[in-house]
Motif scaffolding. Structure first.
Motif, PDB file in Angstrom:
ATOM      1  N   LYS A 196       0.850  -1.184   0.000  1.00  0.00           N
ATOM      2  CA  LYS A 196       0.000   0.000   0.000  1.00  0.00           C
ATOM      3  C   LYS A 196       0.890   1.240   0.000  1.00  0.00           C
ATOM      4  O   LYS A 196       1.831   1.341   0.773  1.00  0.00           O
ATOM      5  N   ASP A 197       0.565   2.185  -0.842  1.00  0.00           N
ATOM      6  CA  ASP A 197       1.334   3.428  -0.948  1.00  0.00           C
ATOM      7  C   ASP A 197       1.074   4.287   0.283  1.00  0.00           C
ATOM      8  O   ASP A 197      -0.055   4.645   0.581  1.00  0.00           O
ATOM      9  N   ARG A 231       1.603   7.306   0.713  1.00  0.00           N
ATOM     10  CA  ARG A 231       1.131   8.646   0.359  1.00  0.00           C
ATOM     11  C   ARG A 231      -0.367   8.682   0.094  1.00  0.00           C
ATOM     12  O   ARG A 231      -0.939   9.729  -0.080  1.00  0.00           O
ATOM     13  N   GLN A 232      -1.004   7.548   0.068  1.00  0.00           N
ATOM     14  CA  GLN A 232      -2.440   7.495  -0.186  1.00  0.00           C
ATOM     15  C   GLN A 232      -3.195   7.950   1.056  1.00  0.00           C
ATOM     16  O   GLN A 232      -2.998   7.433   2.150  1.00  0.00           O
ATOM     17  N   LYS A 252      -7.126   8.906   2.511  1.00  0.00           N
ATOM     18  CA  LYS A 252      -8.566   8.840   2.282  1.00  0.00           C
ATOM     19  C   LYS A 252      -9.222   9.919   3.119  1.00  0.00           C
ATOM     20  O   LYS A 252      -8.935  10.057   4.310  1.00  0.00           O
TER      21      LYS A 252
END
Length: 98
Positions: free
Chosen positions: A1-2, A4-5, A7
């Motif tokens: 999982k990045d 920088r993501q 939500k």
């Protein structure tokens, strides 16, 4: 999982959400105009309303409202201080220069 993501759950009118989504599409180091954003969301005569929606952006920098300038090339106002907007644009420009 990045890592920088991020939500987010944003609360706004349908128009504001469209504007904020358009802001997320402006690449780092690039600029757009209020008129271009209005056209991009399918409402080319809504430049002032776009400005109002941008001014209502609750999350500075993550939703990059600082990347929007006037058609004249002037940076214009910024809810969190025009000097901060200038600094962020300069920082991004420096870090994306080839």
């Amino acid at each position: 999982k990045d890592i920088r993501q991020v939500k987010l759950h944003l609360k706004g009118t349908a128009f504001q959400l469209k504007v904020w989504e358009a802001l997320l599409k402006i690449p780092m180091g690039n600029l757009s105009t209020y008129g271009a954003i209005a056209s991009q969301i399918g409402n080319p005569k809504a430049s002032r309303a776009v400005g109002t929606a941008i001014g209502s952006n609750p999350i500075a920098y993550l939703i990059p409202c600082h990347r929007v300038i006037q058609n004249s090339g002037m940076f214009g106002g910024y809810r969190w201080d025009p000097m901060r907007k200038t600094a962020m644009i300069g920082w991004e420009s420096f870090h994306t220069a080839v």
